[in-house]
Write a protein that holds these residues in place. Structure first.
Motif, mmCIF file in Angstrom:
data_model
loop_
_atom_site.group_PDB
_atom_site.id
_atom_site.type_symbol
_atom_site.label_atom_id
_atom_site.label_comp_id
_atom_site.label_asym_id
_atom_site.label_seq_id
_atom_site.Cartn_x
_atom_site.Cartn_y
_atom_site.Cartn_z
ATOM 1 N N LYS A 25 0.862 -1.181 0.000
ATOM 2 C CA LYS A 25 0.000 0.000 0.000
ATOM 3 C C LYS A 25 0.900 1.233 0.000
ATOM 4 N N LEU A 32 -5.665 -1.471 -0.401
ATOM 5 C CA LEU A 32 -5.324 -2.882 -0.562
ATOM 6 C C LEU A 32 -6.316 -3.533 -1.517
ATOM 7 N N THR A 162 0.115 -5.765 9.458
ATOM 8 C CA THR A 162 0.703 -4.735 8.607
ATOM 9 C C THR A 162 2.064 -4.332 9.139
ATOM 10 N N THR A 194 3.505 0.928 3.204
ATOM 11 C CA THR A 194 3.357 -0.204 4.114
ATOM 12 C C THR A 194 3.194 -1.477 3.288
ATOM 13 N N TYR A 195 3.383 -2.625 3.936
ATOM 14 C CA TYR A 195 3.018 -3.891 3.315
ATOM 15 C C TYR A 195 2.397 -4.783 4.383
ATOM 16 N N THR A 196 1.447 -5.573 3.953
ATOM 17 C CA THR A 196 0.656 -6.402 4.855
ATOM 18 C C THR A 196 0.854 -7.872 4.524
#
Length: 213
Positions: A25, A32, A162, A194-196
């Motif tokens: 994101k 997302l 996240t 960010t990444y989840t």
């Protein structure tokens, strides 16, 4: 061994592995979406400090990607950038179990939990700016999960968390990537990437058995 001995068993360590996906994101993906999911996996070691608290070391490997053309925003459609990068991470997490994650046999042993902590991750976007090298940065994981011991000592878990990176350049695209004046070719200076991670884990618990005198 009688049931009272089992009742005094205490879980200490767990080891496990999981499979799932990572979702980015940022500037190239303001929300997302399923189209940005990329494969990922992890290895973990848990130490059960007490009934509600667990410390976990988590090592993960995966990929994130983003593409302007996946969104209907005219600004993104005109910009039409894309990227992908591999992610390697190592996190130290604290988990809090909401329910009594009991260690007795023949007990429905499950609980939802929350977690947070600190991690280190590396990435190298593609395409990349001239002279760009692989970077290592800190991240701050935060998430929720649920785990269920379906057959002692094996457990299944489902987790969603996240990683807040504090960087605007996971996608090699930030506030002043191309030009100080061409706003179309630059990112949002007010947001960070960010990444989840969403995945399923299988873990094995090592029990220490304390027999009554």
């Amino acid at each position: 061994m009688n049931s009272s001995a089992w009742a005094q068993s205490t879980p200490t360590w767990e080891v496990g592995a999981g499979l799932g996906g990572m979702i980015y994101k940022g500037d190239l993906a303001p929300s997302l979406i399923p189209g940005n999911i990329r494969p990922a996996g992890n290895l973990l070691v848990r130490y059960n400090v007490s009934q509600p608290f667990t410390v976990r070391i988590n090592a993960g490997l995966g990929q994130i990607a983003g593409k302007d053309s996946r969104f209907n925003d005219p600004f993104q459609q005109a910009r039409d950038l894309s990227f992908k990068t591999s992610i390697r991470e190592l996190n130290v997490l604290m988990e809090y179990n909401f329910l009594n994650y009991a260690s007795q046999r023949k007990v429905k042993n499950w609980t939802p939990y929350v977690f947070g902590g600190l991690g280190l991750f590396t990435f190298k976007p593609n395409p990349q700016s001239p002279g760009y090298q692989r970077k290592s940065l800190f991240n701050f994981p935060l998430g929720v999960g649920v785990k269920y011991e379906f057959k002692r000592p094996w457990s299944l878990g489902l987790e969603y968390g996240t990683r807040f990176s504090g960087s605007d350049y996971l996608d090699n695209f930030g506030a002043n990537t191309f030009s100080d004046t061409d706003k179309l070719r630059n990112g949002d200076p007010g947001s960070k990437d960010t990444y989840t991670y969403l995945g399923i884990t299988l873990t094995y618990r090592f029990y220490r058995i304390t027999c009554p005198e």
